[in-house]
Design an enzyme around this catalytic site. Sequence first.
Site, PDB file in Angstrom:
ATOM      1  CD  GLU A  82      -2.356   1.238   2.855  1.00  0.00           C
ATOM      2  OE1 GLU A  82      -3.311   2.022   3.031  1.00  0.00           O
ATOM      3  OE2 GLU A  82      -1.925   0.476   3.740  1.00  0.00           O
ATOM      4  CE  LYS A 112      -8.406   1.115   3.420  1.00  0.00           C
ATOM      5  NZ  LYS A 112      -7.359   1.540   4.378  1.00  0.00           N
ATOM      6  CB  CYS A 168      -4.917  -1.003   4.966  1.00  0.00           C
ATOM      7  SG  CYS A 168      -4.297  -0.691   6.635  1.00  0.00           S
TER       8      CYS A 168
END
Length: 530
Positions: free
Chosen positions: A282, A352, A402
């Site tokens: 990420e 995301k 994440c």
Amino acid sequence: MSMPRLRPPGPRAAGLAAAGAAYALVFAPDPLPAWALAPVHLLALAVLARLSLDARSVRQAAAGGWLFGWIACVIGVYWLYISMHTYGFMPAPLAAAGVLALAAYLALYFALAAGLARWVAHRRGALPAALAWAGAWTLAEWLRGVVFTGFPWLNAGYAHLDSPLAGWAPLGGVYAVAFVSAFCAAAIAFLWRENPRRAEPRQSIPAALAIVLALAGWALAQWQWWTPHGEPLQVRLVQGAVDQNDKFNPELLQAGLHRHLELAGTPTGPDAPAPELIVLPETIMPVFQDRLPPALWQAWRDLAGRQGSTILLGAPLRDREQGRVTNSVVPITAQTDLQALMAGRPAHRYDKRHLVPFGEFIPWGFRWFVQAMSIPLGDFDRGPARQTPFTLGGRQIAPNICFEDVFGEELRPALFPGKDGSPGANILVNFSNLGWFGDSWALRQHLQISRMRAIELARPMLRATNTGATAAIDADGQVLAQLPPMRPGVLGLAIQGTEGLTPYARAGNAPILLLAALLLAALALRRPRA
């Protein structure tokens, strides 16, 4: 005038605090060995169940549940202090107060479970009380995972990845494992009586049923819920191990980017196949894509061409025309349109969806708290619920970023065909940067969470992280290979994509939540009168 004497905590409070501290240790190996996580979890939760169900009042049960939960959460997520103080430069007292305050909030759900179970189970037999405990615990866990965007870390189910109870995950997900484990803990509690002579034979019924549930979980774990899809994919996972203080330092930014570039281009051995897919963590690009020189993006495209690979890497994207900023994953091949990429509009991307409060969006009224930390980037826009997987050689690869993989319900849509006709995913990939938390339990806890997602969804999970745990997990939740944390390296291996849908993949959390709610409702309606 004499000073008042401080009273030491009573045995009840001391027992709850000790059990809460033990509970915090069971969500990843070290310091406890993997085999001890499930037994310690059941014993710690049995203490809470026993003291809650035997409490004099609902209020006392809820207070005990809160104390247990507060101790467990302070210890279990202590690593948030590292992110706020060490890397966010928040003053130590304020960072410590932040952890204590968050733990106090999370402990409310433990209090809810204990108080609700005590209210429903009061003056009931062992089996109804154990079912009430399991139902209340499961619903409280779920609420903790959804209210205010959710914080489902330390879910009871994660303690049982290496126990027979993990076999329930493909049927009902982590909440089904939490339900069964809570029932087993209550069963243990009913075997533990102050006066064994007064124990009734019916108090052993939950224990007998707990043994049946454990054996059923073991049997379910023997079932293969997936079938192979295509040939194994040759993968290279990159772990840069760039310190967070260096990553966003303008003087060291280029060095960190070149480290990732060199690792991604590590020559393969004479007998090793070239990677078809290279995965980087990420936000390895620590600034928006249009602030980086075109030559750097060209270097990545050249690397993809030399390797004959597709590169997936995390980067924050800014589209000035649409006014959107996203935490994204972008693919790079020898044919990538760099002009479109630098404009923030690559042909394919993953944005995301589930953003982190305070890190990726600022909750209302808390801007002052975020401004007390020096965390870069800021408010991101959310991606849609179902995004088209990346296609590589007939395999469909679905990213998540994440802590998105903490929410199994939100990964399910990627397994189904999309409205655009795209097929469902065969491989899941997690892109993370846990460098914010140092070499802490967060790394190992997150690996356990990814293992649970693999079991629930019967898909392999690849993990590319900045500092750890970079690993490959098969569709049965077993870690195939893993890099040591906090050190740069690459992990090359072949991963088998899979297809087929588990009951959990088809139905999600709804069945186990409905079961828990119906049990509580039925028991509440038939409560004995005082």
